[in-house]
Design a protein around this motif. Structure first.
Motif, PDB file in Angstrom:
ATOM      1  N   THR A 143     -17.239  -5.929   8.272  1.00 16.00           N
ATOM      2  CA  THR A 143     -16.933  -4.855   7.337  1.00 16.00           C
ATOM      3  C   THR A 143     -15.683  -5.208   6.552  1.00 16.00           C
ATOM      4  O   THR A 143     -14.707  -5.701   7.119  1.00 16.00           O
ATOM      5  N   HIS A 144     -15.730  -4.959   5.251  1.00 14.41           N
ATOM      6  CA  HIS A 144     -14.567  -5.145   4.388  1.00 14.41           C
ATOM      7  C   HIS A 144     -14.123  -3.782   3.891  1.00 14.41           C
ATOM      8  O   HIS A 144     -14.937  -2.966   3.477  1.00 14.41           O
ATOM      9  N   ILE A 145     -12.826  -3.565   3.937  1.00 13.79           N
ATOM     10  CA  ILE A 145     -12.246  -2.300   3.511  1.00 13.79           C
ATOM     11  C   ILE A 145     -11.218  -2.582   2.430  1.00 13.79           C
ATOM     12  O   ILE A 145     -10.414  -3.511   2.546  1.00 13.79           O
ATOM     13  N   VAL A 146     -11.243  -1.780   1.379  1.00 16.72           N
ATOM     14  CA  VAL A 146     -10.203  -1.821   0.354  1.00 16.72           C
ATOM     15  C   VAL A 146      -9.276  -0.648   0.662  1.00 16.72           C
ATOM     16  O   VAL A 146      -9.737   0.474   0.862  1.00 16.72           O
ATOM     17  N   TRP A 147      -7.970  -0.936   0.721  1.00 15.99           N
ATOM     18  CA  TRP A 147      -7.014   0.125   1.037  1.00 15.99           C
ATOM     19  C   TRP A 147      -5.778   0.004   0.189  1.00 15.99           C
ATOM     20  O   TRP A 147      -5.470  -1.052  -0.344  1.00 15.99           O
ATOM     21  N   LYS A 148      -5.106   1.134   0.012  1.00 15.34           N
ATOM     22  CA  LYS A 148      -3.891   1.173  -0.808  1.00 15.34           C
ATOM     23  C   LYS A 148      -2.674   1.099   0.094  1.00 15.34           C
ATOM     24  O   LYS A 148      -2.496   1.933   0.983  1.00 15.34           O
ATOM     25  N   TYR A 149      -1.865   0.112  -0.144  1.00 14.68           N
ATOM     26  CA  TYR A 149      -0.632  -0.096   0.614  1.00 14.68           C
ATOM     27  C   TYR A 149       0.384   0.964   0.205  1.00 14.68           C
ATOM     28  O   TYR A 149       0.599   1.214  -0.979  1.00 14.68           O
ATOM     29  N   VAL A 150       0.992   1.613   1.184  1.00 13.42           N
ATOM     30  CA  VAL A 150       1.994   2.645   0.943  1.00 13.42           C
ATOM     31  C   VAL A 150       3.346   2.115   1.379  1.00 13.42           C
ATOM     32  O   VAL A 150       3.544   1.812   2.552  1.00 13.42           O
TER      33      VAL A 150
END
Length: 132
Positions: free
Chosen positions: A123-130
């Motif tokens: 699984t590949h996930i795109v996430w926003k770094y905070v």
């Protein structure tokens, strides 16, 4: 170890994905419905806990993309997990807004899930770094 030995694991990092869930209905957490009461709308009425969606090995990487005006956006990240699409369920699959914590070698990154792509190899996930 020989100089020609290369250590390059597929999943060199550790991560945790959690989802905030209501732990109890509003009427079960002691919320006083009296409009004259002092505790109306306080923490007692907003009980939440976390549900761990995934905890284990992963590979975190930068997804450097370019915006329409040519600026490089580096706050988006990718996350590869060794979980195949048939190993997720509706309740356990990462969802938009879930919190991610990644332990890389030497530092920790946190952020929120934007999208997921489960496949036959993981699984590949795109996430926003905070940034804290």
């Amino acid at each position: 170890m020989n100089q020609t030995d290369v250590i390059n694991p597929r999943f060199p990092h550790t991560c945790k994905i959690v989802r905030a869930v209501n732990s109890a209905p509003m009427e079960d957490v002691g919320l006083n419905n009296d409009p004259m009461a002092d505790n109306i709308g306080t923490e007692e009425g907003n009980a939440q806990s976390e549900k761990i969606i995934y905890k284990g090995i992963c590979r975190s990487y930068n997804r450097e993309t370019v915006s329409g005006n040519g600026d490089v956006i580096t706050s988006y990240r990718g996350l590869a997990l060794p979980i195949k699409q048939d190993e997720w369920t509706e309740e356990t699959a990462p969802a938009e807004g879930d919190m991610i914590t990644v332990w890389r070698k030497g530092y920790i990154e946190t952020g929120n899930v934007l999208d997921k792509t489960p496949g036959n190899f993981g699984t590949h996930i795109v996430w926003k770094y905070v940034r804290n």
